[in-house]
Write a protein that holds these residues in place. Structure first.
Motif, short mmCIF file in Angstrom:
data_model
loop_
_atom_site.label_atom_id
_atom_site.label_comp_id
_atom_site.label_asym_id
_atom_site.label_seq_id
_atom_site.Cartn_x
_atom_site.Cartn_y
_atom_site.Cartn_z
N GLU A 130 -29.45 -57.30 103.43
CA GLU A 130 -29.28 -56.26 104.41
C GLU A 130 -28.88 -55.02 103.99
OE1 GLU A 130 -28.11 -57.08 108.72
OE2 GLU A 130 -27.16 -58.80 107.85
N PRO A 131 -29.46 -54.00 104.72
CA PRO A 131 -29.16 -52.45 104.26
C PRO A 131 -27.76 -52.04 104.98
CG PRO A 131 -30.68 -52.32 106.01
CD PRO A 131 -30.58 -53.77 105.60
N PRO A 132 -26.67 -51.38 104.27
CA PRO A 132 -25.63 -51.07 104.60
C PRO A 132 -25.71 -49.85 105.53
CG PRO A 132 -25.61 -50.34 102.43
CD PRO A 132 -26.92 -51.36 102.55
N THR A 133 -25.08 -49.67 106.76
CA THR A 133 -25.25 -48.60 107.56
C THR A 133 -23.94 -47.90 107.59
OG1 THR A 133 -24.93 -50.21 109.42
CG2 THR A 133 -27.08 -49.58 108.99
N THR A 134 -23.35 -47.89 108.84
CA THR A 134 -22.01 -46.95 109.05
C THR A 134 -20.88 -47.78 108.40
OG1 THR A 134 -22.89 -46.69 111.32
CG2 THR A 134 -20.58 -46.03 110.83
N LYS A 135 -20.47 -46.98 107.53
CA LYS A 135 -19.04 -47.37 106.74
C LYS A 135 -19.53 -48.45 105.89
CE LYS A 135 -15.35 -44.73 108.12
NZ LYS A 135 -13.76 -44.87 108.62
N GLY A 136 -20.76 -48.86 105.78
CA GLY A 136 -20.92 -49.92 104.82
C GLY A 136 -21.05 -51.16 105.83
N TYR A 137 -21.24 -51.15 107.10
CA TYR A 137 -21.29 -52.40 107.71
C TYR A 137 -22.85 -52.45 108.17
CZ TYR A 137 -16.62 -52.76 108.70
OH TYR A 137 -14.82 -52.63 108.57
N THR A 138 -23.27 -53.73 107.98
CA THR A 138 -24.73 -54.13 108.05
C THR A 138 -25.03 -54.21 109.71
OG1 THR A 138 -24.28 -56.51 107.87
CG2 THR A 138 -24.78 -55.25 106.10
N PRO A 139 -26.40 -54.20 110.05
CA PRO A 139 -26.58 -54.19 111.34
C PRO A 139 -26.35 -55.59 111.93
CG PRO A 139 -28.25 -53.32 110.21
CD PRO A 139 -27.43 -53.76 109.12
N SER A 140 -26.32 -56.67 111.20
CA SER A 140 -25.78 -58.19 111.74
C SER A 140 -24.53 -57.89 112.21
CB SER A 140 -26.00 -59.10 110.79
OG SER A 140 -25.16 -58.84 109.64
N VAL A 141 -23.50 -57.19 111.84
CA VAL A 141 -22.32 -57.00 112.09
C VAL A 141 -22.21 -56.54 113.60
CG1 VAL A 141 -19.96 -55.86 112.05
CG2 VAL A 141 -21.25 -56.42 110.01
N PHE A 142 -22.96 -55.69 113.94
CA PHE A 142 -22.86 -54.88 115.26
C PHE A 142 -23.87 -55.82 116.50
CE2 PHE A 142 -22.35 -51.45 112.43
CZ PHE A 142 -21.21 -50.87 112.64
N ALA A 143 -24.68 -57.07 115.58
CA ALA A 143 -25.28 -57.83 116.50
C ALA A 143 -24.29 -59.06 116.96
CB ALA A 143 -26.33 -58.32 115.91
N ILE A 144 -23.58 -59.23 116.02
CA ILE A 144 -22.70 -60.56 116.27
C ILE A 144 -21.55 -60.32 117.17
CG2 ILE A 144 -20.93 -60.07 114.09
CD1 ILE A 144 -21.29 -63.27 113.59
N LEU A 145 -21.13 -59.12 117.12
CA LEU A 145 -19.69 -58.86 117.81
C LEU A 145 -19.94 -59.18 119.38
CD1 LEU A 145 -18.46 -55.45 116.04
CD2 LEU A 145 -17.32 -57.89 116.13
N PRO A 146 -20.97 -58.55 120.08
CA PRO A 146 -21.16 -58.97 121.37
C PRO A 146 -21.42 -60.38 121.60
CG PRO A 146 -23.03 -57.53 120.61
CD PRO A 146 -21.72 -57.63 119.53
N LYS A 147 -21.90 -61.01 120.76
CA LYS A 147 -22.45 -62.45 120.97
C LYS A 147 -21.03 -63.34 120.80
CE LYS A 147 -27.00 -62.94 118.78
NZ LYS A 147 -27.64 -63.27 117.68
N LEU A 148 -20.18 -62.86 120.04
CA LEU A 148 -18.79 -63.36 120.04
C LEU A 148 -18.02 -63.15 121.10
CD1 LEU A 148 -16.84 -65.04 118.45
CD2 LEU A 148 -16.17 -63.05 117.35
N LEU A 149 -17.83 -61.90 121.51
CA LEU A 149 -16.88 -61.50 122.60
C LEU A 149 -17.34 -61.76 124.14
CD1 LEU A 149 -16.04 -57.88 121.04
CD2 LEU A 149 -14.95 -60.12 120.66
N GLU A 150 -18.72 -61.89 124.21
CA GLU A 150 -19.17 -62.23 125.57
C GLU A 150 -19.08 -63.43 126.04
OE1 GLU A 150 -20.26 -60.40 128.07
OE2 GLU A 150 -20.22 -58.22 127.12
N ARG A 151 -18.78 -64.36 124.98
CA ARG A 151 -18.56 -65.55 125.24
C ARG A 151 -17.49 -66.14 126.26
NH1 ARG A 151 -19.93 -69.10 119.91
NH2 ARG A 151 -19.14 -70.56 121.02
N THR A 152 -16.38 -65.14 126.17
CA THR A 152 -15.24 -65.51 126.85
C THR A 152 -15.10 -64.84 128.09
OG1 THR A 152 -14.37 -63.43 125.84
CG2 THR A 152 -13.64 -65.68 124.77
N GLY A 153 -14.46 -65.11 128.97
CA GLY A 153 -14.47 -64.69 130.14
C GLY A 153 -14.22 -65.57 131.42
N ARG A 154 -14.67 -65.61 132.78
CA ARG A 154 -14.80 -66.78 133.57
C ARG A 154 -16.32 -67.30 133.83
NH1 ARG A 154 -12.31 -65.19 139.43
NH2 ARG A 154 -12.67 -67.48 139.51
#
Length: 438
Positions: free
Chosen positions: A273-297
Motif C-alpha cells: 500500500e502507498p504511505p499517505t499522512t505521516k506514513g499511515y496507509t489508507p487501510s489504517v483509516f478504513a480499519i478504525l471505524p470498522k473497529l470503533l463502530e462495533r461498540t455501543g448499544r
C-alpha cells in the motif's frame, strides 16, 4: 433433524482439503502458490520434518498468482515448499461465561499455558457493526467510580470515549481505576502493543484481584507480529460483543488504539500500500471505524468503550488522534503539566468533553458542571497575572470568585487511585461546592 435434512446437510459439506506451497518469504510476508482462499482466511503452514507442527497465518492479499500470507507467530522454520493448508474461514475464538477472570492472547488461548474451559462458543473476531436503525439512543448514565468523570464528564451507558495522552501520564492507572470501580456487569480489557513487563504490573497492581474476577483481559505485547496486535483488538471487541448479546452491560477498555493503527500500517506497507499522512496507509483509516463502530448499544445490551490514544509529543492533531476523535462520542485529554503538578487523574477538564452528558443528566447537574468549568477557566486564563502579583483584588468580580474557589476545585478533582467514590457522592459534592459559592 429429519433424514432428508441430514442428507441435504451432508451434500453441502465441503470434504476437500486445499493445499498450496510456499514459494518465498519477504520480510514478514509469505508468498505461496495457492491454495484457493479469500482475504481473512486462516491457513496452516506445515513445517518441521522430525516433529510436524503447524504455523497459523492469515491471507492478507494477492500478488499475480501468489497468495500473500502473514503469520500469527514467528516465521522461523518456514522454507520453500512447505505445505499451506486453508481452513476456508476467518479467525474464530471461543467465548463463554467460564472465560471471565482469564488472561488470553489474540487467538483466545490462555496466556498461562492452561487449557480453555469446556462449554465455550466459537465466535468470529471480525463482525459487522450494529445496524444504525437498531441502535437504541443512550438515555442513562453509567458509573465509572472516578469523581471527575462521573460529575464533570458524565459517561452514558453505551458511549464510546477516547482517552488522549502522551506516554507516562497515567492512562493505565486511570483504566485500572475504572475497571475496579465501575458498575458495569463485566470488563473486557485489551492491552495492545504493551511492553511485556507492564502486562503483569497492570493486572496485579492497577487491575487487582478484585478487578480481574469480573474481567477478561486480552494481551498482545509489542514483540508479537503486527497481525497479532491487530487481532488482539478485534478479539477483545468480539468477546465484548458476545456478552453484550447476552444482555449484559459491558465495559471495554483498549490500550491503545494507536498501536493497532501502527500494526495495520506495518501490514499495509508490507503488502504494497502507498504511505499517505505521516506514513499511515489508507487501510489504517478504513480499519478504525470498522473497529470503533462495533461498540455501543444494540437491542440486547451495551458496550461502553474507553479507547486510549497515544499522542506523539502531546500533539492532539496528529492523524490517528484526529480520526479517532471524529468517530467517538467524547474525548478525555490527560495533561502532562497537570501530572507533573501531582494532580491525578490528570484530566484537563477544559480540553475534554462528553458529547452525551447534557442529554442524560439532570439540568441542575449540567449547570453546576458548566459553572465549575467557567470558574476554573477564569482562573487558568488569569493565572500568570495572579502568580506574579499583577492582579489587584477587586478589579474583577469573576476573577475574585475564581481565586477563592480554585483550591476547592483542585481538591475536588484529585482522587487517590485506591479511593472509591460513588456517582451519587460525586454529583452531590459538585452541587454542594457550587451552591456554597452562589
Amino acid at each position: 433433524m429429519r433424514a432428508a435434512d441430514l442428507l441435504d446437510h451432508i451434500d453441502r459439506l465441503d470434504t476437500f482439503r486445499r493445499f498450496g506451497r510456499v514459494k518465498r518469504v519477504v520480510g514478514l510476508m509469505i508468498e505461496s502458490q495457492g491454495p484457493a482462499s479469500s482475504i481473512g482466511d486462516v491457513c496452516y503452514i506445515h513445517v518441521g520434518t522430525a516433529k510436524k507442527r503447524k504455523i497459523q497465518a492469515e491471507v492478507v492479499g494477492f500478488k499475480d498468482e501468489f497468495v500473500i500470507l502473514m503469520p500469527y507467530t514467528s516465521i522461523q522454520e518456514i522454507s520453500p515448499g512447505c505445505l499451506v493448508e486453508t481452513t476456508m474461514k476467518p479467525l474464530e475464538v471461543k467465548v463463554g461465561q467460564k472465560l471471565i477472570g482469564s488472561v488470553i492472547d489474540s487467538l483466545g488461548q490462555p496466556l498461562d499455558g492452561s487449557l480453555l474451559p469446556k462449554g465455550l462458543m466459537p465466535v468470529k473476531t471480525e463482525q459487522a457493526p450494529p445496524n444504525p436503525m437498531q441502535r437504541p439512543p443512550i438515555t442513562e448514565t453509567i458509573e465509572v467510580g472516578v469523581r471527575m468523570i462521573d460529575s464533570l464528564l458524565t459517561v452514558g451507558n453505551g458511549q464510546r470515549v477516547g482517552i488522549f495522552a502522551g506516554s507516562g501520564v497515567g492512562k493505565s492507572t486511570l483504566l485500572g481505576m475504572i475497571a475496579r470501580n465501575t458498575k458495569a456487569d463485566l470488563n473486557v480489557i485489551a492491552l495492545i502493543g504493551e511492553r511485556g513487563r507492564e502486562v503483569r504490573e497492570f493486572i496485579e497492581r492497577d487491575l487487582g484481584e478484585e478487578g480481574l474476577k469480573r474481567s477478561v483481559v486480552v494481551v498482545a505485547t509489542s514483540d508479537q507480529p503486527a497481525l497479532m496486535r491487530i487481532k488482539g483488538a478485534f478479539t477483545a471487541t468480539a468477546v465484548a460483543e458476545y456478552f453484550r448479546d447476552k444482555g449484559l452491560n459491558v465495559m471495554l477498555m483498549m490500550d491503545s488504539v494507536t498501536r493497532v493503527a501502527m500494526a495495520q500500517r506495518e501490514v499495509g506497507l508490507a503488502v504494497g500500500e502507498p504511505p499517505t499522512t505521516k506514513g499511515y496507509t489508507p487501510s489504517v483509516f478504513a480499519i478504525l471505524p470498522k473497529l470503533l463502530e462495533r461498540t455501543g448499544r444494540n437491542t440486547f445490551g451495551s458496550i461502553t468503550a474507553f479507547y486510549t490514544v497515544l499522542v506523539d509529543g502531546d500533539d492532539m492533531n496528529e492523524p490517528i488522534a484526529d480520526t479517532v476523535r471524529g468517530i467517538l462520542d467524547g474525548h478525555f485529554v490527560l495533561d502532562r503539566e497537570l501530572a507533573n503538578k501531582g494532580q491525578y487523574p490528570a484530566i484537563n477538564v477544559l480540553k475534554s468533553i462528553s458529547r452525551i452528558m447534557n442529554n442524560i443528566v439532570a439540568t441542575e447537574h449540567a449547570r453546576a458542571a458548566e459553572r465549575l468549568r467557567e470558574q476554573f477557566s477564569t482562573y487558568i486564563n488569569s493565572a500568570d497575572l495572579i502568580n506574579i502579583g499583577a492582579y489587584k483584588k477587586g478589579s474583577s468580580k469573576e476573577i475574585d470568585e475564581a481565586i477563592a474557589i480554585y483550591p476547592e476545585i483542585l481538591s475536588f478533582m484529585k482522587q487517590m487511585t485506591n479511593e472509591k467514590v460513588s456517582m451519587e457522592e460525586s454529583v452531590n459534592r459538585l452541587l454542594q461546592l457550587m451552591k456554597e459559592r452562589e
